[in-house]
Write a protein that holds these residues in place. Sequence first.
Motif, PDB file in Angstrom:
ATOM      1  N   LEU A1003     -40.736  22.488  36.848  1.00 29.33           N
ATOM      2  CA  LEU A1003     -41.749  23.534  37.239  1.00 29.33           C
ATOM      3  C   LEU A1003     -42.653  23.748  36.034  1.00 29.33           C
ATOM      4  O   LEU A1003     -44.007  23.795  36.304  1.00 29.33           O
ATOM      5  CB  LEU A1003     -41.384  24.892  37.730  1.00 29.33           C
ATOM      6  CG  LEU A1003     -40.590  24.847  38.853  1.00 29.33           C
ATOM      7  CD1 LEU A1003     -39.706  25.891  39.040  1.00 29.33           C
ATOM      8  CD2 LEU A1003     -41.536  24.497  40.018  1.00 29.33           C
ATOM      9  N   LEU A1004     -42.350  23.831  34.783  1.00 28.76           N
ATOM     10  CA  LEU A1004     -43.151  24.099  33.739  1.00 28.76           C
ATOM     11  C   LEU A1004     -43.907  22.809  33.300  1.00 28.76           C
ATOM     12  O   LEU A1004     -45.223  22.865  33.032  1.00 28.76           O
ATOM     13  CB  LEU A1004     -42.309  24.394  32.389  1.00 28.76           C
ATOM     14  CG  LEU A1004     -43.018  24.638  31.066  1.00 28.76           C
ATOM     15  CD1 LEU A1004     -43.947  25.748  31.252  1.00 28.76           C
ATOM     16  CD2 LEU A1004     -42.087  24.808  30.000  1.00 28.76           C
ATOM     17  N   THR A1005     -43.394  21.568  33.582  1.00 30.98           N
ATOM     18  CA  THR A1005     -44.315  20.569  33.317  1.00 30.98           C
ATOM     19  C   THR A1005     -45.524  20.416  34.460  1.00 30.98           C
ATOM     20  O   THR A1005     -46.449  20.160  34.050  1.00 30.98           O
ATOM     21  CB  THR A1005     -43.334  19.201  33.564  1.00 30.98           C
ATOM     22  OG1 THR A1005     -42.327  19.238  32.613  1.00 30.98           O
ATOM     23  CG2 THR A1005     -44.022  17.898  33.514  1.00 30.98           C
ATOM     24  N   SER A1006     -44.996  20.796  35.649  1.00 32.79           N
ATOM     25  CA  SER A1006     -46.056  20.730  36.925  1.00 32.79           C
ATOM     26  C   SER A1006     -47.127  21.715  36.433  1.00 32.79           C
ATOM     27  O   SER A1006     -48.573  21.555  36.556  1.00 32.79           O
ATOM     28  CB  SER A1006     -45.665  21.129  37.945  1.00 32.79           C
ATOM     29  OG  SER A1006     -44.634  20.150  38.471  1.00 32.79           O
ATOM     30  N   ASN A1007     -46.868  22.815  35.918  1.00 30.89           N
ATOM     31  CA  ASN A1007     -47.815  23.897  35.448  1.00 30.89           C
ATOM     32  C   ASN A1007     -48.626  23.230  34.405  1.00 30.89           C
ATOM     33  O   ASN A1007     -50.238  23.624  34.741  1.00 30.89           O
ATOM     34  CB  ASN A1007     -47.204  25.132  35.043  1.00 30.89           C
ATOM     35  CG  ASN A1007     -48.054  26.404  34.841  1.00 30.89           C
ATOM     36  OD1 ASN A1007     -48.336  26.711  33.841  1.00 30.89           O
ATOM     37  ND2 ASN A1007     -48.553  26.938  35.900  1.00 30.89           N
ATOM     38  N   ILE A1008     -48.296  22.783  33.455  1.00 37.01           N
ATOM     39  CA  ILE A1008     -48.989  22.217  32.499  1.00 37.01           C
ATOM     40  C   ILE A1008     -49.919  21.131  32.751  1.00 37.01           C
ATOM     41  O   ILE A1008     -51.008  21.185  32.521  1.00 37.01           O
ATOM     42  CB  ILE A1008     -47.990  21.644  31.121  1.00 37.01           C
ATOM     43  CG1 ILE A1008     -47.444  23.020  30.500  1.00 37.01           C
ATOM     44  CG2 ILE A1008     -48.887  20.844  30.140  1.00 37.01           C
ATOM     45  CD1 ILE A1008     -46.192  22.473  29.617  1.00 37.01           C
ATOM     46  N   ILE A1009     -49.460  20.446  33.826  1.00 33.64           N
ATOM     47  CA  ILE A1009     -50.320  19.317  34.318  1.00 33.64           C
ATOM     48  C   ILE A1009     -51.513  19.865  35.054  1.00 33.64           C
ATOM     49  O   ILE A1009     -52.642  19.420  34.931  1.00 33.64           O
ATOM     50  CB  ILE A1009     -49.404  18.191  35.216  1.00 33.64           C
ATOM     51  CG1 ILE A1009     -48.425  17.486  34.423  1.00 33.64           C
ATOM     52  CG2 ILE A1009     -50.218  17.275  36.029  1.00 33.64           C
ATOM     53  CD1 ILE A1009     -47.465  16.631  35.249  1.00 33.64           C
ATOM     54  N   LEU A1050     -41.979  20.935  43.924  1.00 35.62           N
ATOM     55  CA  LEU A1050     -42.839  21.831  44.160  1.00 35.62           C
ATOM     56  C   LEU A1050     -42.710  22.314  45.857  1.00 35.62           C
ATOM     57  O   LEU A1050     -43.612  22.916  46.184  1.00 35.62           O
ATOM     58  CB  LEU A1050     -44.262  21.183  44.141  1.00 35.62           C
ATOM     59  CG  LEU A1050     -44.745  20.865  42.536  1.00 35.62           C
ATOM     60  CD1 LEU A1050     -46.055  20.701  42.128  1.00 35.62           C
ATOM     61  CD2 LEU A1050     -44.045  22.383  41.883  1.00 35.62           C
ATOM     62  N   GLN A1051     -41.913  21.584  46.636  1.00 38.43           N
ATOM     63  CA  GLN A1051     -41.935  21.794  47.960  1.00 38.43           C
ATOM     64  C   GLN A1051     -41.008  23.099  48.136  1.00 38.43           C
ATOM     65  O   GLN A1051     -39.939  23.147  48.403  1.00 38.43           O
ATOM     66  CB  GLN A1051     -41.198  20.728  48.536  1.00 38.43           C
ATOM     67  CG  GLN A1051     -41.745  19.498  48.528  1.00 38.43           C
ATOM     68  CD  GLN A1051     -43.608  19.148  48.409  1.00 38.43           C
ATOM     69  OE1 GLN A1051     -43.851  19.653  49.328  1.00 38.43           O
ATOM     70  NE2 GLN A1051     -44.146  18.819  47.378  1.00 38.43           N
ATOM     71  N   LEU A1052     -41.777  24.320  48.157  1.00 38.09           N
ATOM     72  CA  LEU A1052     -41.229  25.626  48.053  1.00 38.09           C
ATOM     73  C   LEU A1052     -40.294  25.896  49.426  1.00 38.09           C
ATOM     74  O   LEU A1052     -39.556  26.487  49.418  1.00 38.09           O
ATOM     75  CB  LEU A1052     -42.160  26.698  47.967  1.00 38.09           C
ATOM     76  CG  LEU A1052     -42.978  26.625  46.467  1.00 38.09           C
ATOM     77  CD1 LEU A1052     -43.863  27.828  46.476  1.00 38.09           C
ATOM     78  CD2 LEU A1052     -42.137  26.357  45.479  1.00 38.09           C
TER      79      LEU A1052
END
Length: 1963
Positions: A1003-1009, A1050-1052
């Motif tokens: 999740l942190l990686t996705s946020n940075i991307i 990311l599929q909540l």
Amino acid sequence: RWISSKKKKKNGKKMVCSFRGSVSHGLTLELGETVQILEKCEGKSRDVMFFPFVSQGIFPVGYIHLKKAVVTNRGQYETVIPLEDPIITEVTSTLQEWSVLWKQLYVKHKVDLFYKLRHVMNELIDLRRQLLSGHLTQDQVREVKRHITVRLDWGNEHLGLDLVPRKEFEMVDADQISVSDLYKMHLSSRHSVQQSTSQDGGKQRHGDSCRMPVPHHLFVNLKSFTYNTIGEDTDIFFSLYDLREGKQISEKFMVRLNKNGGPKNPEKVDRLCALFTDLSNKDMKRDLYIVSQVIRTGRMLLNDSKKGPPHVQYRRPYGCAVLAMSDVLQTISELKEEKDFVLKVYTCNNENEWYQIHENIIRKSSTKYTAPSTNYGLIISLQLLRGDMEQVRRENPMIFNRGVAITRKLGFPDVIMPGDIRNDLYLMLERGDFERGGKSVQKNIEVTMYVLYADGEILKECISLGSGEHNISEYRSFVLYHNNSPRWSEVIKLPIPIDRFRGSHLRFEFRHCSTKDKGEKKLFGFAFTPLMREDGTTLSDESHELYVYKCDENTTFSNHALYLGLPCCKDDFNGCPNIPSSLIFQRSTKETLWISTQLSSTKLTQNVDLLALLKWKAHPERVMDILGRLRHVCGEEIVKFLQDILDTLFSILDDNTDKYGPLVFQSLVFIINLLRDSKFYHFRPVMDTYIQKHFAGALAYKELIRCLKWYMDRSAEVVRQDHIQEAMRALEYLFKFIVQSRILYSRATCGMEEDQFRASIQELFQSIRFVLSLDSRSSETLIFTQAALLNSFPAIFDELLQMFTVQEVAEFVRGTLGSMPSTVHIGQSMDVVKLQSIARTVDSRLFSFPESRRILLPVVLHHIHLHLRQQKELLICSGILSSIFSIIKSSSLESSVQEEVEMMVESLLDVLLQTLLAIMSKSQSQEAVRGQRCPQCTAEITGEYVSCLLSLLRQMSEIHFQHLLDNFQSKEELKEFLLKIFCVFRNLMKLSIFPRDWNVMRLLTSNIIVSTTQYLSPALHKSFTDADFDFKVWNSYFSLAVLFINQPSLQLETLTPAKRKKVFDKYGDMRVMMAYELFSMWQNLGENKIHFIPGMIGPFLGVTLVPQIEVRNIMIPIFHDMMDWEQRKNGNFKQVEAELIDKLDSLVSEGKGDENYRELFSLLLLEKIEQETWRETGVSFVTSVTRLMERLLDYRDCMKGDETENKKIGCTVNLLNFYKSEINKEEMYIRYIHKLCDMHLQAENYTEAAFTLLLYWELLHWEERPLREFLHYPAQSEWHRKEGLCRKVIHYFNKGKCWEYGIPLCRELAFQYESLYDYQSLSWIRKMEAAYYDNIMEQQRLEPEFFRVGFYGRKFPFFLRNKEFVCRGHDYERLEAFQQRMLGEFPQAIAMQHPNQPDEGILQGDAQYLQIYAVNPVPENIDVLQMDRVPDRIKSFYRVNNVRRFRYDRPFHKGSKDKDNEFKSLWIERTTLILTHPLPGISRWFEVDKRELIEVSPLENAIYVVENKNQELRTLISQYQHKQLHGNINLLSMCLNGVIDAAVNGGIARYQEAFFDKEYISSHPEDTEKITQLKDLMQEQVHILGMGLAVHEKLVHPEMRPLHKKLIDQFQMMRSSLCHGLPGLDKLSPACSGSSTPRGILATHSPMSPDSIKLMHRHSPLNVLGSVRHSSSSLSSHTSSETGNLLILTDSMMEHPEDLYRMQVGYIIGSPSLPDRYRHNRELLMLLPPHRDRPSSAMYPNMTENGQPTNHQRALYHQVIGPCKPCSDPNLSVADKGHFSMHFDAFHHQINELPPALPARSLRKSPLHPIPASPTSPQSGLDGSNSTLSGSASSGVSSLSESNFAQSSSEPPARADTLDSMPSSQAWTTDTEEAESPYLPVRYSVSEPEVLDPLKPAPCRSHSAPLGLAPALPLKPYLREGCIPEEDLRPVPRPMPRKISQPLLTNKEEQAKVAWEHGISEE
């Protein structure tokens, strides 16, 4: 009264007990949920409960526990955080999450994990309770937390939950640490909890990682000594013995036992234990044994009382026991508790070998010892402990509470702790040689030893025989019997105080122990030795040979000086040769004593050189030599006297600096390096303490700096550089001395000579830089020097910071690091050392200062940049970067950090991307990363660098990105950068960089991307749009965005509610953020959008299929945009259309998309298209795609669920047809053909599989065109593929027994083979074709039944919704079974109770409605069926195959009803269903394409009935005439009897009365021709009957003549009545009109034609082809076959015209007319299966009047249960009436006996039936569901119906065997019998039981037995009169299965004769 609760700010409330909320307004609460109290009232509270849902209610106040908490985000969504240890909170929430999953494990049968998890959960609850108790020490709390985290991580891993990164047992906040640290925490958490806590937050220091070895300790507990022969006090000694070295390695543990075997000291009961300490890993690998020696104290000889008086005690050897450690080590290592072992005690055969008895036992020299008795030995328990002594004491307090004896090693342990003070001398009494002394036998020698001080005083308690007992002052050895050369080998410990050691000596006294009566011990000699030599050294560790001096028993040693002057040993004698001979003691030259000593002392030394150094002032001239010899002193000796030695060295240095300086420097270097050894590593704190508190060399720094610089300056010249390298390694402590010396000097002189000191340090650093700048590639020694310097260099920073500012030290370091040559100029080994030095610099305290980082960061980044660019030493570089990012993150609030980030971006960002791309490409090819010194996991390196890149991007602000983008010189550079970063991001999502359970990291990686993408997208738009458009960059961007949105993490929607809320609160929905970015960038493309059509259609479609409504709303309009742009360019949007359809199939099959998406797709696009000029084509396209989605979703849902084969097949057919007919996608079409074929094969639908594969076959041509490899087909020519398909199709048709379909294909193949002259294949195919013809004629085939099914309601899948189908049933499947199957496939469906078309409410209802009834096929091939001589086997196929039309009938009254003859107004409504495809086909069911509705008049119905009967009679008579049927003529007899008898008794008169009446003719002039036709048919029937009787007369058996005569007589009556009625249309006579009360009895049975052998409910009576399909004994047979499905009519159910129509069902009824009171307008309902809980009919209505069924009820019962023949035929015999009564009674009896628990069987008054076979057919819903109810009420087949037992006209005559003679108890077969019996029953007559009862044969099991039923029994006389006693009611027969096309065999003629005669006599 409710009182508002004010105190809700600081307290949270937790449920301590679940509350079900069963009271009014009660709030249901589960254990552990959080509530907030709003009001209180008398012990109850009203509360609001927080997440997961918010609700209010009341609950008992005692159900909650108040906890201190902090409430955040006050309001509706406030969060309560308890003020408790975070790990307790985590345990609570984790257990709540696990509890749900734990129960699911049981449901999924994962029993092993279920029980394991339960155990772990119980442990966690217990550990949590311990933490909450608050009674634990800090160490215990830490240990409990460690156990908790281990269990939490174990459970999360096994349940597939997320990994929790931890620091010090607590979850970390990802926002508070760098990404690199977070990555390392994930790694450590995954590997082990211990590892994660030992790395100090995931950061390891680079450098000396000397780890203290963990010592082992062996706990020994003596439990008992079992013996039965000693009877004396004993001493037992335990020790550890090394067999390989042949020596004892530990002290002894001593146990004193009394003569009873108990402890001599009562306080030691259960406390006889010892701890053998400080065993190293090396010791554990030795060949160790536990040796136990038993010494007794008592008589000289154990079993000889004469040897010595009893009062004299001797220590005598007794036995020895041995236990190999290798045998028990593994066992005790694994256990955490004591383990018991038994040791056998062996006795020595020869005391002379006592010293080696343990070795003999180990080596199994059995001749030298004696084995004990079985019950004799030592029982000990062992336990292995690990850790230092403090830890062991802490962890095992119970052991130390037992007074355990600490038993040490002989000598020092591997690690000598600084505070370990010890002064032990171990002495071994080895052996002695003594003279016999004139004795005839050898002596019994006892040695006594004393420790004496210089003044002659005996030192008290300085002798220890072993641990566990008190020290003693006098030692007495054990005595060896009659031995002048005894060998004792006994070790004694001498713990002499250090202050008494100097001057003390040992004295050994030798006595002969007499065994005479007095038992004297006579002194005859002594020996002695001093403990310390004259030079101050102690006794050396070696064997010593002592002189023995003579003396006698009167000698006293009061003046010890008398002997101390004598030489004690040979060395001593050489030292003093002039000894006078007149001394009092004379040496015995032949007698000697050998002892050996070993000193373990931290205060005394045996080393002369060390002693000389410490006393250097005594010999100052020897200082140079003494300092030179220091290097040869043992390290243990040096660390023991470390402080003294250092003081001595610096005092020598102060004495003469110039002279002694270099030697002192060398000695200091030697000592410092000595402390680097792991054995002495823990003495470094001693050195540090010395420097800080005891060091006083204020001037030493000058000489130390001078020597150090001199060494460095010479490094370029000297070849051997060992001494230089040693100095480099000692750099840290040298600088400590230098700095402390300068501080002392400065303090003493008030800071004098500061400049000189600084200058000298500057010069020293110049020398350091000089050494590092040398080119070492040609000199290996120089490499080691540089490496040693670089390793030690970072350690001096802290010392320099004491004297210099941070900036000054940083400048020193920068200069030094900058002086190192670049990576291209040095070897790889130096590369590593250089980077390790940089790593330690970054980890140092110096680098934590912002001022120093500003100076040092550029040079560090420069070196890393060089390495990364060359892909060298990647692992070390990643560690350095990780440390830098960790420091920057922790300092991120400081202003200087922005500048540092800017530096890192400029230096590292590009090269990091390049490195990552290289690593990722290699990881994909599974190659090892180049430049690694040791094989490392590529994935780990990738993870390290990904975390570094993410750390950098996370630290970058908008300003950093702006500067970065502005610094690009050209668009090409920018393009290259964007491509790299987009590629890396894509790889991050495609490759499994982080494991699935690292959700925090993902999740942190996705946020940075997504943040980085938002910063970079403006540059992309600005630089690469319009004229500068670059497809590659834009495509890369779009691909990245698509991949990002589709990430699984990311599929909540897939997360639990709690986890979803947590993620949403922290990051929001990142998919929506990226979707907005994507849409915005798409809009910015302008005209360039056309470049991405159709390429991006598939990816964008995948994005829109994400189950997030906002993402869909954003992205779906892009498709309109694409259509619009392609329309502008090409004038159509074919590309968009084709690509969208292609991708949709694959994406939906992957599980994406749902019903909401389909609706939204259609809605949004249609709304957009409304405004376009191409609206029409657009709407058509969107509609088509929407319909495709419907089918794809249905297909997917069927495939992924546990759906039945029918659903899957239907869904696939639906999709297949769509691809073919609507969107013409051939490849997709072919793929689904094969999927469908595989499904059919799996379901064993071989015919359907063949038709399916035929679709592909039809697409191919007989050409040689090459075809590519496709699906499972190899690359081959089209001809060969078509041939292979043809063979496969033929094979499937063969398996499905549809040979008629396979034969044309055989011919097709034959033609091809013939044209190619392939005669071998031609022969094969022709033979196969011939075999198929044989199969048609010889093999039996079942005729299937057909059912119409309607699926209504919105809950059905699209391919079924609001559609009707006709289904081809399975073999032996009848309506009831089919109905149950359908309801099984659709468990939620409601069965409709009528066959009417559903209204709009049902069609649009949010439910599922099923409407099922049977229909009859209308054959296409009429010609074949009308041919007389075509065998029934062939006709049978054409009747039920290639059928596209199906029909069913519904009777109704038109106009007013005639009370006397209702047939005048009884019409039939005939519905014909026309399917889209004929059956069979690619499916077992096809959709109804259209309906046709016609009405058949009563006259037309009569014509068809009579015509059908005539045709049947002709066929049967023809078969007998042509001898196709031969032998028994029962079939002909029954058929003639049935028709003639019925006609005579008034049945046919109803037709005459109805249609030949003058009134009817006058009112229906248009029917004149039809009336004439009916007359002609009646007359024709008379003619045919005459022919039949003629044939019958020729063939009849003599015994059957009475029957023939009866037939002749009745025929005459029939003919006369017809002749009377037809010409003048006169009214029929009363005798012919019959009675309205049915009491007929079935007299005979007529055979059925092959066409009518099938069950009667299938086909319409008015079918023009019915004549070949139906037959009965009446002219009206055909009509009845359509009247199935009506079960029971009560007295209130007869007004409806259908009821009258059902009067035609059986022409066993005397008169079809009914009284008016029975008429009604209701139809009968179908009964639902009893075991399904569905909307059911009403309960059975009252079926009797006054307990008896009414006459008309009997009639109607018989219509349903009976022969199922139409009532429109008036030729019904009166004799049939009685038979019906019996049948009704049987049925009624069973109805009355039904249990009340079958409501589903009841009848509901409803217009039409629920699931009828057809609205007019007697098919029953009772079929097969109940053994009594499902008899003749099923499928319109009566067990007494003659129509069921007719014989095919083309078959041999039936046998006369019958079951009619069976008693009632045996007359009905079971279900099993039905299944086994392959033939239909043949019935002849039913009459009085007395005739047949005497026979009573066993039930017939011959081939003639019916396929399920025995015939009914004869009626009893009273049944005809209408009275039905309850006790005589008969059970109802079971239903007849369908006919198998196989000839029926006849019954025995004798039984037939009796039956026929009985029937005639009855009449």
